[in-house]
Design an enzyme around this catalytic site. Structure first.
Site, mmCIF file in Angstrom:
data_model
loop_
_atom_site.group_PDB
_atom_site.id
_atom_site.type_symbol
_atom_site.label_atom_id
_atom_site.label_comp_id
_atom_site.label_asym_id
_atom_site.label_seq_id
_atom_site.Cartn_x
_atom_site.Cartn_y
_atom_site.Cartn_z
ATOM 1 N N GLY A 160 25.192 54.274 38.353
ATOM 2 C CA GLY A 160 24.907 53.190 39.277
ATOM 3 C C GLY A 160 23.464 53.129 39.709
ATOM 4 N N GLU A 206 30.768 52.531 37.775
ATOM 5 C CA GLU A 206 31.279 53.887 37.984
ATOM 6 C C GLU A 206 30.844 54.768 36.818
ATOM 7 O OE1 GLU A 206 32.637 57.355 38.964
ATOM 8 O OE2 GLU A 206 32.602 55.677 40.377
ATOM 9 N N HIS A 211 34.286 50.183 55.172
ATOM 10 C CA HIS A 211 34.973 49.000 54.672
ATOM 11 C C HIS A 211 35.005 47.875 55.706
ATOM 12 C CE1 HIS A 211 37.049 51.772 51.555
ATOM 13 N NE2 HIS A 211 35.896 51.308 51.108
ATOM 14 N N ASP A 252 27.020 53.728 47.677
ATOM 15 C CA ASP A 252 28.003 54.606 48.319
ATOM 16 C C ASP A 252 28.265 55.814 47.426
ATOM 17 O OD1 ASP A 252 30.165 55.624 49.742
ATOM 18 O OD2 ASP A 252 31.588 54.243 48.824
ATOM 19 N N HIS A 285 28.692 52.796 43.104
ATOM 20 C CA HIS A 285 29.524 53.993 42.922
ATOM 21 C C HIS A 285 30.960 53.616 43.282
ATOM 22 C CE1 HIS A 285 25.455 55.636 43.356
ATOM 23 N NE2 HIS A 285 25.882 56.719 42.741
ATOM 24 N N SER A 310 36.338 50.155 47.839
ATOM 25 C CA SER A 310 35.462 49.006 48.065
ATOM 26 C C SER A 310 35.551 47.932 46.979
ATOM 27 C CB SER A 310 34.012 49.474 48.252
ATOM 28 O OG SER A 310 33.600 50.308 47.192
#
Length: 276
Positions: free
Chosen positions: A139, A113, A18, A159, A41, A95
């Site tokens: 994703g 997602e 992050h 991610d 993701h 995120s």
């Protein structure tokens, strides 16, 4: 590796990832021109770090919890800490919420997602930001379809949860397809370092896709376990087309953060291709 994020939110890997995300977004905001962020993701976007799942692992306490004494930090580190703390005690933003909070009215977030329950929670958590769109989709499959963004400036976060045995291969294929469509974009890829050879091979796949500027950052801790289970000890980031000055900013910020994560904690930056 079953990476249910409720157990890991706010851990050392999240802190590093992050921080990098904030550094990239802050750089993109230096120009008035709009940009898009695609999060492949995204998860649910907001996590309790005071609940049973987090307390059982102790990972948040040994991640973001160790940074409580850091105040008035400069640059991306200060921005990251301000955003992470802005959701209140006992909560940690994922995120998509960090991104949504940083974006300007002219910018745009596409948060993807796959898992329906998580995607529904994500939609609820993002509902206050008109610049954010939450999608229920795979994703990896969706990424190429949304590139290049109409803004022609952008940042892609890949991610994945690393639940599948072939996750490295999936992530590398998704990056390669995305890079063919949007070679000027900035890409941030997160990965667990369980086996050094697998991580090195992943970096090789990114280079094989044609990336010319590639920065890798590894952060390692002595993992703490309160329940006898194995804990992740090293997490990696690969940044493709990192903004000018990001390497130096991350070097300084991680120099502040990592020593606070416990004895033996360390980080390493190296260019796989490009400057350096």
């Amino acid at each position: 590796m079953n990476y249910r994020h409720a157990f890991h939110a706010g851990n050392f890997a999240d802190v590093a990832k992050h921080l990098a995300l904030v550094s990239i977004v802050s750089h993109l905001k230096k120009k008035e021109q709009a940009f898009a962020v695609i999060d492949t993701h995204a998860g649910r976007g907001l996590y309790s770090i005071a609940g049973e799942a987090s307390e059982r692992t102790g990972e948040a306490a040994n991640g973001i919890g160790r940074l409580g004494a850091l105040h008035d930090a400069p640059g991306a580190l200060g921005e990251y800490l301000a955003v992470a703390r802005s959701f209140g005690d006992g909560l940690y933003p994922g995120s998509p919420l960090i991104t949504a909070k940083l974006l300007r009215p002219q910018d745009r977030l596409i948060a993807i997602e796959k898992h329906p329950d998580e995607a529904e929670a994500l939609k609820q958590n993002l509902r206050q930001w008109r610049i954010a769109t939450a999608e229920t989709a795979d994703g990896y499959a969706r990424l190429a379809a949304v590139l290049p963004p109409k803004e022609r400036r952008g940042f892609v976060l890949i991610d994945p949860p690393f639940e599948a045995e072939d996750e490295f291969a999936q992530a590398a294929r998704a990056f390669a397809a995305a890079y063919r469509r949007f070679a000027t974009g900035i890409y941030l890829l997160w990965f667990p370092v369980k086996l050094a050879s697998a991580a090195e091979a992943f970096g090789g796949e990114i280079l094989a896709a044609g990336a010319k500027k590639v920065l890798r950052i590894d952060v390692s801790i002595a993992p703490v376990s309160s329940d006898g289970k194995e804990r992740l000890g090293t997490a990696g980031l690969i940044i493709v087309n990192p903004p000018f000055g990001m390497s130096e900013e991350m070097q300084t910020a991680l120099g502040e953060i990592v020593p606070r994560l416990g004895p033996g904690s360390e980080f390493r930056q190296r260019w796989l291709a490009g400057p350096g």
